[in-house]
Design a protein around this motif. Structure first.
Motif, PDB file in Angstrom:
ATOM      1  N   UNK A 145       0.829  -1.196   0.000  1.00 26.56           N
ATOM      2  CA  UNK A 145       0.000   0.000   0.000  1.00 26.56           C
ATOM      3  C   UNK A 145       0.867   1.251   0.000  1.00 26.56           C
ATOM      4  N   UNK A 146       0.622   2.112  -0.970  1.00 29.14           N
ATOM      5  CA  UNK A 146       1.374   3.372  -1.029  1.00 29.14           C
ATOM      6  C   UNK A 146       0.862   4.242   0.117  1.00 29.14           C
ATOM      7  N   UNK A 147       1.767   4.797   0.907  1.00 26.87           N
ATOM      8  CA  UNK A 147       1.255   5.557   2.051  1.00 26.87           C
ATOM      9  C   UNK A 147       0.681   6.918   1.638  1.00 26.87           C
ATOM     10  N   UNK A 149       1.094  10.041   2.453  1.00 27.50           N
ATOM     11  CA  UNK A 149       1.887  11.235   2.119  1.00 27.50           C
ATOM     12  C   UNK A 149       2.428  11.161   0.685  1.00 27.50           C
ATOM     13  N   UNK A 150       2.728   9.946   0.218  1.00 26.21           N
ATOM     14  CA  UNK A 150       3.203   9.798  -1.171  1.00 26.21           C
ATOM     15  C   UNK A 150       2.054  10.104  -2.137  1.00 26.21           C
ATOM     16  N   UNK A 151       0.860   9.615  -1.788  1.00 23.19           N
ATOM     17  CA  UNK A 151      -0.309   9.892  -2.636  1.00 23.19           C
ATOM     18  C   UNK A 151      -0.627  11.389  -2.666  1.00 23.19           C
ATOM     19  N   UNK A 152      -0.488  12.043  -1.517  1.00 22.70           N
ATOM     20  CA  UNK A 152      -0.727  13.490  -1.461  1.00 22.70           C
ATOM     21  C   UNK A 152       0.261  14.213  -2.383  1.00 22.70           C
ATOM     22  N   UNK A 153       1.533  13.821  -2.280  1.00 20.36           N
ATOM     23  CA  UNK A 153       2.562  14.443  -3.146  1.00 20.36           C
ATOM     24  C   UNK A 153       2.254  14.199  -4.621  1.00 20.36           C
ATOM     25  N   UNK A 154       1.846  12.963  -4.944  1.00 20.49           N
ATOM     26  CA  UNK A 154       1.516  12.634  -6.340  1.00 20.49           C
ATOM     27  C   UNK A 154       0.365  13.490  -6.840  1.00 20.49           C
ATOM     28  N   UNK A 155      -0.640  13.668  -5.982  1.00 13.95           N
ATOM     29  CA  UNK A 155      -1.802  14.465  -6.383  1.00 13.95           C
ATOM     30  C   UNK A 155      -1.392  15.919  -6.623  1.00 13.95           C
ATOM     31  N   UNK A 156      -0.598  16.461  -5.692  1.00 17.64           N
ATOM     32  CA  UNK A 156      -0.137  17.853  -5.840  1.00 17.64           C
ATOM     33  C   UNK A 156       0.674  17.993  -7.138  1.00 17.64           C
ATOM     34  N   UNK A 157       1.392  16.915  -7.483  1.00 16.95           N
ATOM     35  CA  UNK A 157       2.199  16.933  -8.714  1.00 16.95           C
ATOM     36  C   UNK A 157       1.341  16.732  -9.971  1.00 16.95           C
ATOM     37  N   UNK A 158       0.036  16.536  -9.782  1.00 20.14           N
ATOM     38  CA  UNK A 158      -0.846  16.475 -10.944  1.00 20.14           C
ATOM     39  C   UNK A 158      -1.495  15.127 -11.218  1.00 20.14           C
ATOM     40  N   UNK A 159      -1.266  14.142 -10.357  1.00 23.91           N
ATOM     41  CA  UNK A 159      -1.864  12.820 -10.560  1.00 23.91           C
ATOM     42  C   UNK A 159      -3.247  12.754  -9.900  1.00 23.91           C
ATOM     43  N   UNK A 174       0.578  20.839   4.919  1.00 22.57           N
ATOM     44  CA  UNK A 174       1.951  20.632   5.402  1.00 22.57           C
ATOM     45  C   UNK A 174       2.019  19.572   6.490  1.00 22.57           C
ATOM     46  N   UNK A 175       0.945  18.764   6.629  1.00 17.83           N
ATOM     47  CA  UNK A 175       0.949  17.794   7.723  1.00 17.83           C
ATOM     48  C   UNK A 175       1.431  16.450   7.223  1.00 17.83           C
ATOM     49  N   UNK A 176       2.699  16.331   7.104  1.00 17.10           N
ATOM     50  CA  UNK A 176       3.340  15.134   6.554  1.00 17.10           C
ATOM     51  C   UNK A 176       2.823  13.835   7.184  1.00 17.10           C
ATOM     52  N   UNK A 177       2.252  12.976   6.367  1.00 15.71           N
ATOM     53  CA  UNK A 177       1.865  11.652   6.845  1.00 15.71           C
ATOM     54  C   UNK A 177       0.660  11.623   7.767  1.00 15.71           C
ATOM     55  N   UNK A 178      -0.009  12.778   7.940  1.00 18.18           N
ATOM     56  CA  UNK A 178      -1.159  12.785   8.841  1.00 18.18           C
ATOM     57  C   UNK A 178      -2.401  13.187   8.073  1.00 18.18           C
TER      58      UNK A 178
END
Length: 193
Positions: A4-6, A8-18, A68-72
């Motif tokens: 399972x992708x955690x 915070x990685x999914x949040x970053x991916x979404x912000x990057x346009x995914x 800015x709430x990393x992983x939460x």
């Protein structure tokens, strides 16, 4: 086993346009957030609206790069939902309602129209603290307490809605209040002003 992708990685991916990453996040937490909202408002349509508004707010915040709430991710979304629920009750309290008092709030029994702003803030904070405390009660006690306090239902109505005797409903309410006191003592919370 699928890894399972955690969050915070999914949040970053979404912000990057995914866009797909957000869909994964919503699907992952949908049940938990929906149940939480419904347990507060006890109305499917209202819960659905608040759920939609929660994610509109989530999307806007992420798009603006304000997250800015990393992983939460989940606690952050729950806080947004919780605030929208409080807004919902506040809005409805101001609107004249003549049918059943669905918007009954623990402080609507305190009919002091001359509350100054500071006292009102304290009352709002207590109300939100109380909502979080109620969340810690066992499911059957929480259900009776919400029906009685927030829905202003009689014990006869609670009994009919839950399929238990009036005595059982009264007992659950009594235990709910005893347990709330214990939680308040344990957390050392002051619920007076």
């Amino acid at each position: 086993m699928e890894l399972q992708i955690n969050d915070s990685i999914l949040v970053k991916s979404y912000i990057a346009g995914d866009e797909k990453a957000l869909e994964t996040l919503i699907n992952r937490h949908n049940q938990r957030i929906s149940s939480f909202i419904y347990s507060k408002v006890l109305d499917r349509d209202v819960a659905e609206d608040i759920f939609q508004d929660t994610f509109i707010k989530v999307i806007k915040t992420l798009k603006r790069g304000k997250y800015s709430e990393e992983g939460k991710f989940l606690p952050w979304v729950m806080r947004i939902a919780h605030n929208l629920i409080i807004d919902h009750f506040r809005k409805n309290k101001r609107m004249p309602k003549f049918e059943g008092s669905d918007d009954f709030n623990i402080f609507s029994v305190i009919k002091d129209e001359k509350l100054n702003a500071e006292k009102q803030l304290i009352k709002d904070q207590i109300d939100s603290d109380l909502t979080l405390l109620i969340e810690e009660l066992p499911e059957d006690q929480k259900e009776v307490l919400i029906m009685r306090i927030y829905k202003d239902m009689s014990f006869k109505e609670i009994s009919e809605n839950t399929g238990v005797s009036i005595n059982t409903a009264l007992g659950r309410m009594r235990y709910a209040l005893i347990n709330l006191r214990k939680i308040v003592d344990r957390k050392n919370i002051v619920l007076t002003n």
